[in-house]
Design an enzyme around this catalytic site. Structure first.
Site, PDB file in Angstrom:
ATOM      1  N   ASN A  69      -0.629  -9.424   5.008  1.00  0.00           N
ATOM      2  CA  ASN A  69      -0.557  -7.904   5.038  1.00  0.00           C
ATOM      3  C   ASN A  69      -0.330  -7.194   3.641  1.00  0.00           C
ATOM      4  O   ASN A  69      -0.452  -7.929   2.610  1.00  0.00           O
ATOM      5  CB  ASN A  69       0.669  -7.584   5.939  1.00  0.00           C
ATOM      6  CG  ASN A  69       0.668  -6.264   6.586  1.00  0.00           C
ATOM      7  OD1 ASN A  69      -0.368  -5.518   6.484  1.00  0.00           O
ATOM      8  ND2 ASN A  69       1.567  -6.137   7.776  1.00  0.00           N
TER       9      ASN A  69
ATOM     10  N   ASP B 217      -4.638  -4.314  15.588  1.00  0.00           N
ATOM     11  CA  ASP B 217      -3.619  -3.211  15.980  1.00  0.00           C
ATOM     12  C   ASP B 217      -2.296  -3.414  15.678  1.00  0.00           C
ATOM     13  O   ASP B 217      -1.679  -4.431  15.832  1.00  0.00           O
ATOM     14  CB  ASP B 217      -3.845  -3.024  17.265  1.00  0.00           C
ATOM     15  CG  ASP B 217      -2.526  -2.208  17.787  1.00  0.00           C
ATOM     16  OD1 ASP B 217      -2.346  -1.238  17.433  1.00  0.00           O
ATOM     17  OD2 ASP B 217      -1.866  -3.006  18.949  1.00  0.00           O
TER      18      ASP B 217
ATOM     19  N   HIS C   4      -5.636  -1.233  11.526  1.00  0.00           N
ATOM     20  CA  HIS C   4      -4.902  -1.760  10.484  1.00  0.00           C
ATOM     21  C   HIS C   4      -5.744  -2.971   9.657  1.00  0.00           C
ATOM     22  O   HIS C   4      -6.424  -3.582  10.693  1.00  0.00           O
ATOM     23  CB  HIS C   4      -3.400  -2.304  10.779  1.00  0.00           C
ATOM     24  CG  HIS C   4      -2.914  -2.499   9.365  1.00  0.00           C
ATOM     25  ND1 HIS C   4      -2.923  -1.870   8.011  1.00  0.00           N
ATOM     26  CD2 HIS C   4      -2.196  -3.797   9.120  1.00  0.00           C
ATOM     27  CE1 HIS C   4      -1.924  -2.497   7.475  1.00  0.00           C
ATOM     28  NE2 HIS C   4      -1.476  -3.610   7.756  1.00  0.00           N
TER      29      HIS C   4
ATOM     30  N   GLU D  20      -7.397  -1.536  -6.099  1.00  0.00           N
ATOM     31  CA  GLU D  20      -7.293  -0.870  -5.010  1.00  0.00           C
ATOM     32  C   GLU D  20      -7.722   0.788  -5.151  1.00  0.00           C
ATOM     33  O   GLU D  20      -8.260   1.271  -4.523  1.00  0.00           O
ATOM     34  CB  GLU D  20      -6.249  -1.058  -4.062  1.00  0.00           C
ATOM     35  CG  GLU D  20      -6.257  -2.352  -3.584  1.00  0.00           C
ATOM     36  CD  GLU D  20      -5.314  -3.431  -4.411  1.00  0.00           C
ATOM     37  OE1 GLU D  20      -5.597  -4.501  -4.430  1.00  0.00           O
ATOM     38  OE2 GLU D  20      -4.991  -2.770  -5.641  1.00  0.00           O
TER      39      GLU D  20
ATOM     40  N   GLN E  85       0.865  -1.303   0.179  1.00  0.00           N
ATOM     41  CA  GLN E  85       0.002   0.091   0.095  1.00  0.00           C
ATOM     42  C   GLN E  85       0.898   1.200  -0.194  1.00  0.00           C
ATOM     43  O   GLN E  85       0.440   2.305  -0.145  1.00  0.00           O
ATOM     44  CB  GLN E  85      -1.125  -0.207   1.069  1.00  0.00           C
ATOM     45  CG  GLN E  85      -0.177   0.092   2.396  1.00  0.00           C
ATOM     46  CD  GLN E  85      -1.243  -0.002   3.955  1.00  0.00           C
ATOM     47  OE1 GLN E  85      -1.532  -1.174   4.167  1.00  0.00           O
ATOM     48  NE2 GLN E  85      -1.519   1.215   4.488  1.00  0.00           N
TER      49      GLN E  85
ATOM     50  N   CYS F  13      -4.959   0.560   3.454  1.00  0.00           N
ATOM     51  CA  CYS F  13      -5.164  -0.866   4.001  1.00  0.00           C
ATOM     52  C   CYS F  13      -6.431  -1.303   3.784  1.00  0.00           C
ATOM     53  O   CYS F  13      -6.559  -2.585   3.481  1.00  0.00           O
ATOM     54  CB  CYS F  13      -4.664  -1.057   5.444  1.00  0.00           C
ATOM     55  SG  CYS F  13      -5.664  -0.259   6.618  1.00  0.00           S
TER      56      CYS F  13
END
Length: 332
Positions: A298, A249, A272, A165, A134, A140
Protein backbone atom coordinates in the site's frame (compact mmCIF):
# COMPACT_ATOMS: atom_id res chain seq x y z
CA UNK A 1 -36.41 -4.82 46.24
CA UNK A 2 -35.58 -1.10 46.20
CA UNK A 3 -32.08 -1.85 47.49
CA UNK A 4 -31.54 -4.39 44.71
CA UNK A 5 -32.60 -1.86 42.09
CA UNK A 6 -30.36 0.78 43.63
CA UNK A 7 -27.44 -1.64 43.62
CA UNK A 8 -27.99 -2.39 39.92
CA UNK A 9 -28.16 1.31 39.08
CA UNK A 10 -24.99 2.02 41.07
CA UNK A 11 -23.19 -0.86 39.37
CA UNK A 12 -24.18 0.47 35.96
CA UNK A 13 -23.01 3.98 36.88
CA UNK A 14 -19.66 2.68 38.18
CA UNK A 15 -19.14 0.58 35.04
CA UNK A 16 -19.93 3.59 32.88
CA UNK A 17 -17.49 5.82 34.79
CA UNK A 18 -14.72 3.22 34.61
CA UNK A 19 -15.34 2.71 30.90
CA UNK A 20 -15.25 6.45 30.31
CA UNK A 21 -11.96 6.81 32.20
CA UNK A 22 -10.48 3.89 30.26
CA UNK A 23 -11.51 5.44 26.92
CA UNK A 24 -10.13 8.81 28.06
CA UNK A 25 -6.76 7.17 28.64
CA UNK A 26 -6.94 5.29 25.33
CA UNK A 27 -7.89 8.48 23.46
CA UNK A 28 -4.99 10.41 24.97
CA UNK A 29 -2.51 7.62 24.18
CA UNK A 30 -3.82 7.32 20.61
CA UNK A 31 -3.50 11.06 20.00
CA UNK A 32 0.06 11.05 21.30
CA UNK A 33 1.00 8.06 19.17
CA UNK A 34 -0.33 9.59 15.96
CA UNK A 35 0.55 13.25 16.74
CA UNK A 36 -3.07 14.33 16.53
CA UNK A 37 -4.05 17.91 17.40
CA UNK A 38 -7.36 19.65 16.72
CA UNK A 39 -7.91 23.34 16.10
CA UNK A 40 -11.17 23.80 17.99
CA UNK A 41 -13.06 22.17 20.85
CA UNK A 42 -15.89 21.36 18.45
CA UNK A 43 -13.49 19.56 16.09
CA UNK A 44 -11.92 17.67 19.01
CA UNK A 45 -15.34 16.55 20.27
CA UNK A 46 -16.40 15.47 16.78
CA UNK A 47 -13.19 13.48 16.28
CA UNK A 48 -13.50 11.89 19.73
CA UNK A 49 -17.02 10.71 18.89
CA UNK A 50 -15.85 9.24 15.56
CA UNK A 51 -12.86 7.65 17.31
CA UNK A 52 -15.09 5.98 19.93
CA UNK A 53 -17.33 4.54 17.22
CA UNK A 54 -14.22 3.15 15.51
CA UNK A 55 -12.93 1.77 18.82
CA UNK A 56 -16.12 -0.21 19.40
CA UNK A 57 -16.08 -1.44 15.78
CA UNK A 58 -12.47 -2.63 16.08
CA UNK A 59 -13.04 -4.35 19.44
CA UNK A 60 -16.12 -6.15 18.13
CA UNK A 61 -14.35 -7.32 14.98
CA UNK A 62 -11.22 -8.49 16.81
CA UNK A 63 -13.33 -10.54 19.19
CA UNK A 64 -14.65 -12.39 16.14
CA UNK A 65 -11.06 -12.86 14.92
CA UNK A 66 -10.04 -14.31 18.30
CA UNK A 67 -12.92 -16.78 17.99
CA UNK A 68 -11.70 -17.86 14.56
CA UNK A 69 -14.63 -16.19 12.81
CA UNK A 70 -12.47 -13.79 10.80
CA UNK A 71 -9.11 -14.25 9.09
CA UNK A 72 -7.84 -10.73 9.82
CA UNK A 73 -7.71 -8.19 12.62
CA UNK A 74 -8.33 -4.45 12.70
CA UNK A 75 -6.29 -1.67 14.30
CA UNK A 76 -6.91 1.72 15.86
CA UNK A 77 -4.63 3.25 13.26
CA UNK A 78 -4.20 6.85 12.08
CA UNK A 79 -7.59 6.73 10.31
CA UNK A 80 -9.49 5.90 13.52
CA UNK A 81 -10.77 9.45 14.14
CA UNK A 82 -12.46 9.59 10.74
CA UNK A 83 -16.08 8.65 10.15
CA UNK A 84 -16.81 5.61 7.93
CA UNK A 85 -18.08 8.02 5.26
CA UNK A 86 -14.80 9.97 5.34
CA UNK A 87 -12.71 6.82 5.11
CA UNK A 88 -14.61 5.43 2.14
CA UNK A 89 -14.58 8.79 0.33
CA UNK A 90 -10.76 8.81 0.00
CA UNK A 91 -10.94 7.99 -3.71
CA UNK A 92 -7.78 8.25 -5.79
CA UNK A 93 -8.30 5.66 -8.51
CA UNK A 94 -10.26 6.10 -11.72
CA UNK A 95 -11.35 2.69 -12.94
CA UNK A 96 -11.13 1.54 -16.55
CA UNK A 97 -14.90 1.89 -16.71
CA UNK A 98 -14.49 5.66 -16.35
CA UNK A 99 -11.52 6.01 -18.66
CA UNK A 100 -11.81 6.39 -22.42
CA UNK A 101 -8.16 7.22 -23.08
CA UNK A 102 -6.80 3.69 -22.84
CA UNK A 103 -8.96 1.81 -25.34
CA UNK A 104 -5.82 0.75 -27.21
CA UNK A 105 -3.97 -0.67 -24.19
CA UNK A 106 -3.25 -4.33 -25.04
CA UNK A 107 -4.69 -7.12 -22.93
CA UNK A 108 -2.15 -9.82 -22.12
CA UNK A 109 -3.40 -13.36 -21.60
CA UNK A 110 -0.62 -15.64 -20.41
CA UNK A 111 -0.28 -19.29 -21.34
CA UNK A 112 -2.12 -21.57 -18.91
CA UNK A 113 0.29 -24.40 -19.65
CA UNK A 114 3.03 -22.79 -17.54
CA UNK A 115 3.62 -24.14 -14.07
CA UNK A 116 3.91 -21.32 -11.56
CA UNK A 117 5.61 -21.50 -8.15
CA UNK A 118 3.43 -22.17 -5.11
CA UNK A 119 4.47 -18.83 -3.66
CA UNK A 120 6.20 -15.66 -4.86
CA UNK A 121 7.49 -12.65 -2.96
CA UNK A 122 9.46 -10.09 -4.96
CA UNK A 123 10.65 -8.45 -1.74
CA UNK A 124 13.09 -11.37 -1.46
CA UNK A 125 14.75 -10.22 -4.69
CA UNK A 126 15.57 -6.81 -3.13
CA UNK A 127 13.72 -5.24 -6.07
CA UNK A 128 10.88 -3.64 -4.12
CA UNK A 129 11.42 -0.15 -2.73
CA UNK A 130 10.41 0.95 0.77
CA UNK A 131 6.77 1.54 1.63
CA UNK A 132 5.86 5.18 0.96
CA UNK A 133 3.05 7.45 2.15
CA UNK A 134 0.87 9.40 -0.29
CA UNK A 135 -0.47 11.58 2.54
CA UNK A 136 -3.66 13.54 1.89
CA UNK A 137 -3.12 13.77 -1.87
CA UNK A 138 -5.21 11.30 -3.90
CA UNK A 139 -2.12 10.11 -5.74
CA UNK A 140 -2.28 6.36 -5.17
CA UNK A 141 -2.28 5.89 -8.96
CA UNK A 142 1.13 7.60 -9.15
CA UNK A 143 2.59 5.52 -6.31
CA UNK A 144 1.29 2.28 -7.83
CA UNK A 145 2.72 3.14 -11.25
CA UNK A 146 6.09 4.29 -9.97
CA UNK A 147 6.40 1.20 -7.76
CA UNK A 148 5.91 -1.07 -10.77
CA UNK A 149 8.57 0.79 -12.76
CA UNK A 150 10.99 0.74 -9.82
CA UNK A 151 10.70 -3.03 -9.47
CA UNK A 152 10.81 -3.89 -13.18
CA UNK A 153 13.78 -1.56 -13.71
CA UNK A 154 15.56 -3.31 -10.84
CA UNK A 155 14.72 -6.79 -12.16
CA UNK A 156 16.29 -5.88 -15.50
CA UNK A 157 19.28 -3.82 -14.30
CA UNK A 158 19.87 -5.10 -10.72
CA UNK A 159 19.75 -1.46 -9.60
CA UNK A 160 17.00 -0.37 -7.19
CA UNK A 161 16.17 3.31 -7.76
CA UNK A 162 13.34 5.37 -6.28
CA UNK A 163 11.50 7.36 -8.94
CA UNK A 164 9.36 10.48 -8.62
CA UNK A 165 5.63 10.24 -7.91
CA UNK A 166 5.55 14.04 -7.79
CA UNK A 167 6.47 14.28 -11.46
CA UNK A 168 3.35 12.30 -12.34
CA UNK A 169 1.18 14.37 -10.00
CA UNK A 170 2.44 17.65 -11.49
CA UNK A 171 3.03 16.80 -15.13
CA UNK A 172 0.83 13.90 -16.26
CA UNK A 173 -2.15 15.62 -17.89
CA UNK A 174 -3.72 12.23 -18.62
CA UNK A 175 -4.52 11.91 -14.91
CA UNK A 176 -6.04 14.23 -12.35
CA UNK A 177 -3.19 14.89 -9.89
CA UNK A 178 -4.44 14.67 -6.27
CA UNK A 179 -8.00 13.98 -7.44
CA UNK A 180 -7.26 10.53 -8.82
CA UNK A 181 -5.89 8.74 -11.84
CA UNK A 182 -5.32 5.47 -13.67
CA UNK A 183 -1.98 3.61 -13.72
CA UNK A 184 -2.30 2.74 -17.42
CA UNK A 185 -2.44 6.45 -18.23
CA UNK A 186 0.63 7.06 -16.10
CA UNK A 187 2.45 4.17 -17.79
CA UNK A 188 1.72 5.81 -21.14
CA UNK A 189 3.16 9.09 -19.84
CA UNK A 190 6.35 7.45 -18.54
CA UNK A 191 6.84 5.48 -21.76
CA UNK A 192 6.89 8.80 -23.64
CA UNK A 193 8.68 11.14 -21.22
CA UNK A 194 10.65 8.91 -18.84
CA UNK A 195 10.72 9.69 -15.14
CA UNK A 196 13.05 11.57 -12.83
CA UNK A 197 14.53 10.13 -9.66
CA UNK A 198 12.74 10.89 -6.40
CA UNK A 199 15.76 12.69 -4.98
CA UNK A 200 15.68 15.09 -7.93
CA UNK A 201 11.92 15.67 -7.81
CA UNK A 202 10.71 15.13 -4.25
CA UNK A 203 7.17 14.33 -3.18
CA UNK A 204 5.17 17.30 -1.86
CA UNK A 205 1.77 15.78 -1.00
CA UNK A 206 0.05 18.35 -3.25
CA UNK A 207 -0.24 19.42 -6.89
CA UNK A 208 2.43 21.90 -7.97
CA UNK A 209 3.63 23.42 -11.24
CA UNK A 210 5.42 20.89 -13.43
CA UNK A 211 9.20 20.92 -12.84
CA UNK A 212 10.08 18.06 -15.18
CA UNK A 213 13.62 18.22 -16.61
CA UNK A 214 14.05 15.90 -19.59
CA UNK A 215 17.84 15.76 -19.21
CA UNK A 216 17.43 14.36 -15.68
CA UNK A 217 14.83 11.75 -16.59
CA UNK A 218 15.46 8.01 -16.72
CA UNK A 219 14.06 6.44 -19.88
CA UNK A 220 13.20 2.79 -20.37
CA UNK A 221 13.38 0.24 -23.15
CA UNK A 222 9.69 -0.36 -22.76
CA UNK A 223 8.24 -3.04 -25.03
CA UNK A 224 4.67 -2.37 -23.88
CA UNK A 225 2.37 -1.74 -20.97
CA UNK A 226 -0.70 -3.93 -20.72
CA UNK A 227 -3.81 -4.98 -18.82
CA UNK A 228 -4.08 -8.41 -17.19
CA UNK A 229 -7.54 -9.99 -17.05
CA UNK A 230 -8.26 -12.45 -14.23
CA UNK A 231 -6.30 -13.74 -11.26
CA UNK A 232 -4.73 -16.67 -13.12
CA UNK A 233 -3.12 -14.29 -15.60
CA UNK A 234 -2.08 -12.05 -12.74
CA UNK A 235 -0.33 -14.92 -10.94
CA UNK A 236 1.50 -16.01 -14.10
CA UNK A 237 2.66 -12.49 -14.89
CA UNK A 238 3.67 -11.86 -11.30
CA UNK A 239 5.66 -15.09 -11.04
CA UNK A 240 7.68 -14.63 -14.23
CA UNK A 241 7.72 -10.88 -14.89
CA UNK A 242 7.36 -8.93 -11.66
CA UNK A 243 5.01 -6.74 -9.56
CA UNK A 244 1.91 -5.12 -11.01
CA UNK A 245 -0.54 -2.36 -10.16
CA UNK A 246 -4.15 -3.18 -9.33
CA UNK A 247 -7.26 -1.26 -8.45
CA UNK A 248 -9.13 -2.28 -5.31
CA UNK A 249 -11.95 -1.03 -3.14
CA UNK A 250 -10.42 0.55 -0.04
CA UNK A 251 -13.51 0.14 2.11
CA UNK A 252 -13.92 1.28 5.71
CA UNK A 253 -12.92 -2.19 6.94
CA UNK A 254 -9.87 -2.26 4.67
CA UNK A 255 -8.56 1.03 5.98
CA UNK A 256 -8.64 -0.31 9.54
CA UNK A 257 -6.74 -3.49 8.59
CA UNK A 258 -4.03 -4.63 11.00
CA UNK A 259 -2.87 -8.13 10.04
CA UNK A 260 -4.00 -11.52 8.77
CA UNK A 261 -5.62 -12.34 5.42
CA UNK A 262 -8.12 -9.65 4.53
CA UNK A 263 -11.47 -10.94 3.28
CA UNK A 264 -13.67 -8.15 4.57
CA UNK A 265 -16.34 -6.01 3.01
CA UNK A 266 -15.89 -4.25 -0.33
CA UNK A 267 -17.99 -1.77 -2.26
CA UNK A 268 -18.80 -2.37 -5.94
CA UNK A 269 -16.15 -0.24 -7.64
CA UNK A 270 -12.36 0.04 -7.08
CA UNK A 271 -11.26 3.40 -5.66
CA UNK A 272 -7.62 2.80 -4.70
CA UNK A 273 -4.49 1.70 -6.58
CA UNK A 274 -1.88 -0.56 -4.96
CA UNK A 275 0.93 -2.92 -5.99
CA UNK A 276 0.83 -6.72 -5.89
CA UNK A 277 4.34 -8.00 -5.08
CA UNK A 278 3.62 -11.66 -4.35
CA UNK A 279 1.21 -14.43 -3.50
CA UNK A 280 1.00 -17.51 -1.31
CA UNK A 281 -1.24 -19.92 0.58
CA UNK A 282 -1.85 -20.22 4.31
CA UNK A 283 -3.64 -22.93 6.27
CA UNK A 284 -6.50 -21.73 8.45
CA UNK A 285 -6.70 -24.14 11.38
CA UNK A 286 -10.09 -22.83 12.57
CA UNK A 287 -11.74 -23.42 9.21
CA UNK A 288 -9.39 -26.32 8.35
CA UNK A 289 -8.82 -24.97 4.86
CA UNK A 290 -6.03 -23.49 2.76
CA UNK A 291 -6.49 -19.82 1.93
CA UNK A 292 -4.79 -18.33 -1.12
CA UNK A 293 -3.71 -14.71 -0.79
CA UNK A 294 -2.00 -11.83 -2.57
CA UNK A 295 0.81 -9.82 -0.97
CA UNK A 296 -0.10 -6.18 -1.57
CA UNK A 297 2.00 -3.07 -0.96
CA UNK A 298 0.00 0.00 0.00
CA UNK A 299 0.98 3.69 -0.06
CA UNK A 300 -0.26 4.70 3.41
CA UNK A 301 3.07 4.43 5.21
CA UNK A 302 4.73 1.68 7.23
CA UNK A 303 2.47 2.36 10.22
CA UNK A 304 -0.52 0.89 8.37
CA UNK A 305 -1.26 -2.86 8.20
CA UNK A 306 1.68 -5.27 8.26
CA UNK A 307 4.44 -2.67 7.94
CA UNK A 308 2.62 -1.10 5.02
CA UNK A 309 1.45 -4.36 3.44
CA UNK A 310 -1.78 -6.35 3.41
CA UNK A 311 -2.51 -9.95 2.53
CA UNK A 312 -5.71 -10.14 0.49
CA UNK A 313 -7.68 -13.29 -0.24
CA UNK A 314 -6.86 -14.62 -3.71
CA UNK A 315 -8.90 -16.37 -6.42
CA UNK A 316 -12.20 -14.79 -5.37
CA UNK A 317 -11.62 -11.40 -7.09
CA UNK A 318 -11.83 -9.76 -3.68
CA UNK A 319 -12.57 -6.03 -3.87
CA UNK A 320 -12.29 -6.22 -7.66
CA UNK A 321 -8.55 -6.86 -7.49
CA UNK A 322 -8.56 -8.61 -10.88
CA UNK A 323 -10.61 -5.90 -12.62
CA UNK A 324 -7.91 -3.29 -13.24
CA UNK A 325 -4.53 -5.04 -13.10
CA UNK A 326 -1.72 -3.65 -15.27
CA UNK A 327 2.02 -4.12 -15.78
CA UNK A 328 4.90 -3.38 -18.15
CA UNK A 329 7.42 -5.23 -20.32
CA UNK A 330 11.00 -3.95 -20.32
CA UNK A 331 14.16 -5.02 -22.07
CA UNK A 332 17.65 -4.33 -20.77
Amino acid sequence: MHLEKLALVLSAVIACVLSSKFLDQEWKAWKNKHDKEYNTLHDAMFRRKAWEATWHKVQKHNQLAEQGLSTYRMAMNKFADMTPEERTSRKCFLSNKKSTSQKNVPVQVSSTTLNIPESVDWRDSKCVTRVKDQGFCGSCWAFATVGVFESHHCIKTKELVEFSEQQLVDCDSGNDACCGGLPENAMAYISKHGIMKAKDYEYADKHLACSYKPDNAVTFNLTKYYILPGEENMALSLAFDGPMSVGIDASDDFQLYRDGIYDGECTPEPNHAVIVVGYGTEHDEDADEDIDYWIVRNSWGEDWGENGYVKMRRNVNLCGIATDASSVDMTR
